[in-house]
Design an enzyme around this catalytic site. Sequence first.
Site, PDB file in Angstrom:
ATOM      1  N   LYS A  67      -9.546  30.055 -89.937  1.00  6.93           N
ATOM      2  CA  LYS A  67      -9.878  30.335 -88.535  1.00  6.93           C
ATOM      3  C   LYS A  67      -8.928  31.417 -88.067  1.00  6.93           C
ATOM      4  O   LYS A  67      -7.715  31.297 -88.247  1.00  6.93           O
ATOM      5  CB  LYS A  67      -9.728  29.085 -87.673  1.00  6.93           C
ATOM      6  CG  LYS A  67     -10.018  29.380 -86.196  1.00  6.93           C
ATOM      7  CD  LYS A  67     -10.133  28.130 -85.361  1.00  6.93           C
ATOM      8  CE  LYS A  67      -8.800  27.629 -84.884  1.00  6.93           C
ATOM      9  NZ  LYS A  67      -8.938  26.582 -83.842  1.00  6.93           N
ATOM     10  N   ASP A 222       1.690  22.037 -80.401  1.00  6.08           N
ATOM     11  CA  ASP A 222       1.235  22.696 -81.624  1.00  6.08           C
ATOM     12  C   ASP A 222       2.041  23.959 -81.915  1.00  6.08           C
ATOM     13  O   ASP A 222       1.607  24.831 -82.633  1.00  6.08           O
ATOM     14  CB  ASP A 222      -0.267  23.032 -81.506  1.00  6.08           C
ATOM     15  CG  ASP A 222      -0.578  23.859 -80.266  1.00  6.08           C
ATOM     16  OD1 ASP A 222       0.360  24.167 -79.493  1.00  6.08           O
ATOM     17  OD2 ASP A 222      -1.753  24.204 -80.063  1.00  6.08           O
ATOM     18  N   GLY A 292      -0.847  14.926 -83.330  1.00  3.20           N
ATOM     19  CA  GLY A 292      -1.979  15.767 -83.747  1.00  3.20           C
ATOM     20  C   GLY A 292      -1.648  17.232 -83.563  1.00  3.20           C
ATOM     21  O   GLY A 292      -1.690  17.760 -82.457  1.00  3.20           O
TER      22      GLY A 292
HETATM   23  P1  NAD Z   1      -5.137  24.219 -70.162  1.00  2.79           P
HETATM   24  O1  NAD Z   1      -4.381  25.444 -69.799  1.00  2.79           O
HETATM   25  O2  NAD Z   1      -6.567  24.110 -69.774  1.00  2.79           O
HETATM   26  O3  NAD Z   1      -4.373  22.930 -69.541  1.00  2.79           O
HETATM   27  C1  NAD Z   1      -2.969  22.817 -69.621  1.00  2.79           C
HETATM   28  C2  NAD Z   1      -2.546  21.430 -69.180  1.00  2.79           C
HETATM   29  O4  NAD Z   1      -1.120  21.342 -69.276  1.00  2.79           O
HETATM   30  C3  NAD Z   1      -2.894  21.110 -67.731  1.00  2.79           C
HETATM   31  O5  NAD Z   1      -3.171  19.733 -67.621  1.00  2.79           O
HETATM   32  C4  NAD Z   1      -1.603  21.464 -66.998  1.00  2.79           C
HETATM   33  O6  NAD Z   1      -1.466  20.802 -65.753  1.00  2.79           O
HETATM   34  C5  NAD Z   1      -0.592  20.954 -68.011  1.00  2.79           C
HETATM   35  N1  NAD Z   1       0.735  21.546 -67.831  1.00  2.79           N
HETATM   36  C6  NAD Z   1       1.036  22.858 -67.649  1.00  2.79           C
HETATM   37  N2  NAD Z   1       2.369  23.012 -67.520  1.00  2.79           N
HETATM   38  C7  NAD Z   1       2.923  21.773 -67.626  1.00  2.79           C
HETATM   39  C8  NAD Z   1       4.257  21.268 -67.594  1.00  2.79           C
HETATM   40  N3  NAD Z   1       5.294  22.072 -67.413  1.00  2.79           N
HETATM   41  N4  NAD Z   1       4.449  19.925 -67.752  1.00  2.79           N
HETATM   42  C9  NAD Z   1       3.403  19.096 -67.956  1.00  2.79           C
HETATM   43  N5  NAD Z   1       2.122  19.514 -67.995  1.00  2.79           N
HETATM   44  C10 NAD Z   1       1.887  20.835 -67.840  1.00  2.79           C
HETATM   45  O7  NAD Z   1      -4.928  24.041 -71.730  1.00  2.79           O
HETATM   46  P2  NAD Z   1      -5.828  23.223 -72.752  1.00  2.79           P
HETATM   47  O8  NAD Z   1      -6.847  24.127 -73.342  1.00  2.79           O
HETATM   48  O9  NAD Z   1      -6.257  21.946 -72.134  1.00  2.79           O
HETATM   49  O10 NAD Z   1      -4.759  22.945 -73.924  1.00  2.79           O
HETATM   50  C11 NAD Z   1      -3.684  22.039 -73.703  1.00  2.79           C
HETATM   51  C12 NAD Z   1      -2.722  22.112 -74.850  1.00  2.79           C
HETATM   52  O11 NAD Z   1      -3.353  21.681 -76.056  1.00  2.79           O
HETATM   53  C13 NAD Z   1      -2.177  23.505 -75.158  1.00  2.79           C
HETATM   54  O12 NAD Z   1      -0.779  23.382 -75.358  1.00  2.79           O
HETATM   55  C14 NAD Z   1      -2.854  23.893 -76.459  1.00  2.79           C
HETATM   56  O13 NAD Z   1      -2.082  24.770 -77.224  1.00  2.79           O
HETATM   57  C15 NAD Z   1      -2.971  22.535 -77.114  1.00  2.79           C
HETATM   58  N6  NAD Z   1      -3.988  22.433 -78.169  1.00  2.79           N
HETATM   59  C16 NAD Z   1      -3.702  21.673 -79.247  1.00  2.79           C
HETATM   60  C17 NAD Z   1      -4.633  21.537 -80.265  1.00  2.79           C
HETATM   61  C18 NAD Z   1      -4.336  20.670 -81.448  1.00  2.79           C
HETATM   62  O14 NAD Z   1      -5.105  20.679 -82.414  1.00  2.79           O
HETATM   63  N7  NAD Z   1      -3.311  19.874 -81.419  1.00  2.79           N
HETATM   64  C19 NAD Z   1      -5.871  22.199 -80.171  1.00  2.79           C
HETATM   65  C20 NAD Z   1      -6.154  22.952 -79.045  1.00  2.79           C
HETATM   66  C21 NAD Z   1      -5.195  23.061 -78.030  1.00  2.79           C
END
Ligand code: NAD
Length: 321
Positions: A67, A222, A292
């Site tokens: 990807k 991540d 995860g």
């Molecule tokens: P998004 O920008 O739509 O949402 C971000 C979230 O984080 C919101 O709920 C926001 O209020 C919160 N947030 C922001 N700053 C914060 C802080 N200082 N303290 C606590 N909460 C805070 O993002 P998303 O698309 O929902 O992605 C969320 C996270 O998931 C990202 O970090 C992304 O990299 C990660 N992610 C992980 C995987 C995985 O496989 N593990 C896959 C996709 C995304």
Amino acid sequence: MLIVPEREIADLMTREAAFDAVEKVFAAMAAGDAYNFPVVREAIGHEDALYGFKGGFDRAGLTLGLKAGGYWPNNLEKRDLINHQSTVFLFDPDTGRAKAMVGGNLLTALRTAAASSVSIKHLARKDAKVIGMIGAGHQATFQLRAALEQRDFEKVIGWNYHPEMLPNIEKVAAEAGLPFEAVELDGMQEADVIISITSAFAPSLMADHVAPGTHVACMGTDTKGKQEVEADLLARAAVFTDEVAQSISIGEAQHAIEQGLIKEADIAQLGAVINGTHKGRTSDDQITLFDGTGVGLQDLAVAASVVDLAVQKGIAIEVDF
Ligand code: NAD
């Protein structure tokens, strides 16, 4: 070569198909039949973008590829495009020829939600009734929708750093006919399952916010430096992950490892629980925690599944390449 454009994914891919693909590939990873390649992630010095590759090979499913994509923080404001952009490329493992190109944006959300769902299926208590959400952004809605299918949940509770975003998850609870309550972090004590999915760099969920017997799926961390839960929570929990190498370097466990609270050997692969080679949860009052981190093989698994569906439905675009 086959092309499955992003616009077709929503009608093709189901949560069940994503769940099956991810559960199978986690099992293959733990059995040593599939492995991920080292992740490349670079700040490219243009548009503040982070770009990279996640790839791997699944010998059991015969899926090879990568990807490519990342995060363009200005997309939404400047171009009305979503900030996360990715494309999956699949190759024929017998010949190395390009086999398919698949839109990866929606698939990323579905495969991430599938991962925490698989962890809930295999690690949460069977009688779990209350699910707690930490995070209310784009991914959180996918996470919650998929999780609700794993147990007979009766209530959703939620906390978010930006409380004005909580209606996003309240809406998903309402669609499922469940009551929703916004809580403070210590209110998470009521939850039997907690999913954290934020972009935080400092912990929100502390060890004392989590009751005995809870399953916690940490899905937001991540990248090096990110953190959603207090490192002490990992010391109190039985810790599982998609891939140990990622968990200790870019996942939630990086902090507990750095602080000497747990060792690499304390972290088990979720796939081993799926395969029955690890017993998983051992008591009703044990805290289980799934770190995860998101692996390339998850992306390849859901992309291969969607290519099959697109071929069956005559939607895949065939190009001479
Ligand atoms: P998004 O920008 O739509 O949402 C971000 C979230 O984080 C919101 O709920 C926001 O209020 C919160 N947030 C922001 N700053 C914060 C802080 N200082 N303290 C606590 N909460 C805070 O993002 P998303 O698309 O929902 O992605 C969320 C996270 O998931 C990202 O970090 C992304 O990299 C990660 N992610 C992980 C995987 C995985 O496989 N593990 C896959 C996709 C995304």
